[in-house]
Motif scaffolding. Structure first.
Motif, mmCIF file in Angstrom:
data_model
loop_
_atom_site.group_PDB
_atom_site.id
_atom_site.type_symbol
_atom_site.label_atom_id
_atom_site.label_comp_id
_atom_site.label_asym_id
_atom_site.label_seq_id
_atom_site.Cartn_x
_atom_site.Cartn_y
_atom_site.Cartn_z
ATOM 1 N N PRO A 204 25.721 -3.937 36.127
ATOM 2 C CA PRO A 204 24.583 -3.557 36.973
ATOM 3 C C PRO A 204 24.716 -2.122 37.463
ATOM 4 C CG PRO A 204 25.477 -5.690 37.641
ATOM 5 C CD PRO A 204 26.451 -5.101 36.663
ATOM 6 N N SER A 235 21.180 -5.934 34.008
ATOM 7 C CA SER A 235 20.476 -5.702 35.266
ATOM 8 C C SER A 235 20.574 -4.228 35.667
ATOM 9 C CB SER A 235 21.081 -6.583 36.365
ATOM 10 O OG SER A 235 20.461 -6.342 37.606
ATOM 11 N N LYS A 236 19.428 -3.560 35.731
ATOM 12 C CA LYS A 236 19.380 -2.152 36.101
ATOM 13 C C LYS A 236 18.180 -1.914 37.013
ATOM 14 C CE LYS A 236 22.739 -0.752 33.296
ATOM 15 N NZ LYS A 236 23.092 -2.090 32.762
ATOM 16 N N SER A 237 18.320 -0.918 37.881
ATOM 17 C CA SER A 237 17.196 -0.454 38.687
ATOM 18 C C SER A 237 17.089 1.052 38.521
ATOM 19 C CB SER A 237 17.399 -0.813 40.167
ATOM 20 O OG SER A 237 17.333 -2.218 40.365
ATOM 21 N N SER A 307 12.808 -2.214 38.262
ATOM 22 C CA SER A 307 14.016 -3.009 37.994
ATOM 23 C C SER A 307 13.809 -3.854 36.761
ATOM 24 C CB SER A 307 14.354 -3.911 39.194
ATOM 25 O OG SER A 307 14.688 -3.156 40.322
ATOM 26 N N LYS A 308 14.935 -4.189 36.108
ATOM 27 C CA LYS A 308 14.896 -5.092 34.959
ATOM 28 C C LYS A 308 16.162 -5.921 34.976
ATOM 29 C CE LYS A 308 17.076 -1.928 31.640
ATOM 30 N NZ LYS A 308 16.935 -1.237 30.346
ATOM 31 N N GLU A 309 16.089 -7.064 34.364
ATOM 32 C CA GLU A 309 17.258 -7.951 34.271
ATOM 33 C C GLU A 309 17.760 -7.981 32.836
ATOM 34 O OE1 GLU A 309 18.800 -9.268 36.797
ATOM 35 O OE2 GLU A 309 17.328 -8.468 38.194
#
Length: 309
Positions: A204, A235-237, A307-309
């Motif tokens: 992340p 997971s990134k924002s 954001s994405k998962e």
């Protein structure tokens, strides 16, 4: 009965510093100097290992480091070999390999946690070794990203050594340079290591980019600094700061000469959002959703968040 008053925000803790704390660094030519910053109180303190940008040192980035420490983190800032305080010359044999020395500096900090913890009176026994994040700005963000799984491509486009570190849970990557397929001729000649692959960067991370960060290192525009978000799995924002250039409003230091877009409000937003994010990914609180919702609901936002998962 009269309505109850809203709860007062928590008072930031007093910050204690120890510097320089020297870690032996065989093969580096210069022992590694580290600044340790931590709150005077609190237990089970999570750790942030911070990698500075080109030319900076363990004394830089006080707007972020001091804030994080006051909010309950142990912040460890090593001085890399490219620091102006060390004065390495272009013909020094270490210069072409500084990017690799930088990565080793971060792992050496993790290896030296016992020494670093003992160097600050009263910190012993208060550090949570199971909650460690890395962060960095510019070249420091590239350095930090390797511990999260990013890899450097060779001249043939083959990913190099995996330098990720299982001790690191997550990261904050500020103004991280993008893919190497759009380097300017100058950058391609002088910075051959600036060819990352984010395909294995699964940990992340919060990626922060300025929408006016138009770098001479790339033939693309400011969106180059969003590549780590776009091209990495997991997971990134992505926080895009409006009106921000490479210094993101002044993260490298108060009244720093290299800050061309000084904006205390922008830095304040970064302080709040990075703190909330790090607490969330290190398992401390749920304030990240609240902070993200506040930004989304702001009629005059200083940035946008995806954001994405």
């Amino acid at each position: 009965m009269p309505p109850s008053s809203p709860a007062a925000p928590p008072v930031p803790a007093t910050v204690l510093d120890a510097a320089p704390v020297v870690l032996p660094a065989p093969g580096r030519g210069t022992d590694l100097r580290v600044r340790v910053s931590a709150p005077a109180t609190g237990d089970r303190l999570p750790v942030i290992v911070f990698s500075h940008g080109f030319g900076q040192s363990m004394n830089g980035y006080a707007p972020l480091a001091d804030h994080w420490a006051a909010e309950g983190f142990v912040v460890l800032r090593p001085t890399h070999l490219d620091s102006r305080t060390l004065g390495l010359t272009a013909d020094d044999p270490r210069t072409p390999h500084i990017w690799r020395h930088r990565v080793t500096d971060l792992t050496r900090v993790l290896d030296g946690l016992d020494v670093l913890e003992a160097a600050l009176p009263g910190l012993g026994g208060r550090v949570d070794r199971g909650r460690i994040a890395v962060a960095g700005h510019s070249w420091g963000a590239q350095t930090a990203s390797t511990l999260l799984g990013a890899r450097v491509l060779d001249a043939d486009g083959v990913p190099g050594e995996d330098l990720s570190d299982a001790r690191v849970t997550a990261g904050v990557l500020l103004a991280l340079t993008g893919l190497g397929d759009s380097l300017s001729p100058f950058a391609a000649e002088h910075f051959p290591f600036m060819r990352p692959s984010f395909a294995a960067m699964t940990a992340p991370a919060l990626v922060v980019a300025g929408d006016r960060d138009d770098s001479p290192l790339s033939t693309r525009g400011p969106d180059w600094f969003t590549d780590a978000y776009t091209h990495s799995p997991g997971s990134k924002s992505l926080l895009t700061l409006y009106g921000a250039e490479h210094s993101l409003g002044g993260v490298s230091g108060y009244e720093a000469a290299e800050t061309t877009d000084e904006d205390p409000a922008r830095v304040g937003l970064l302080q709040r959002l990075t703190t909330a994010y790090l607490r969330a990914v290190l398992g401390d609180a749920t304030g990240w959703q609240t902070a993200a919702a506040a930004l989304a609901g702001d009629p005059h936002p200083l940035g946008g968040l995806r954001s994405k998962e």
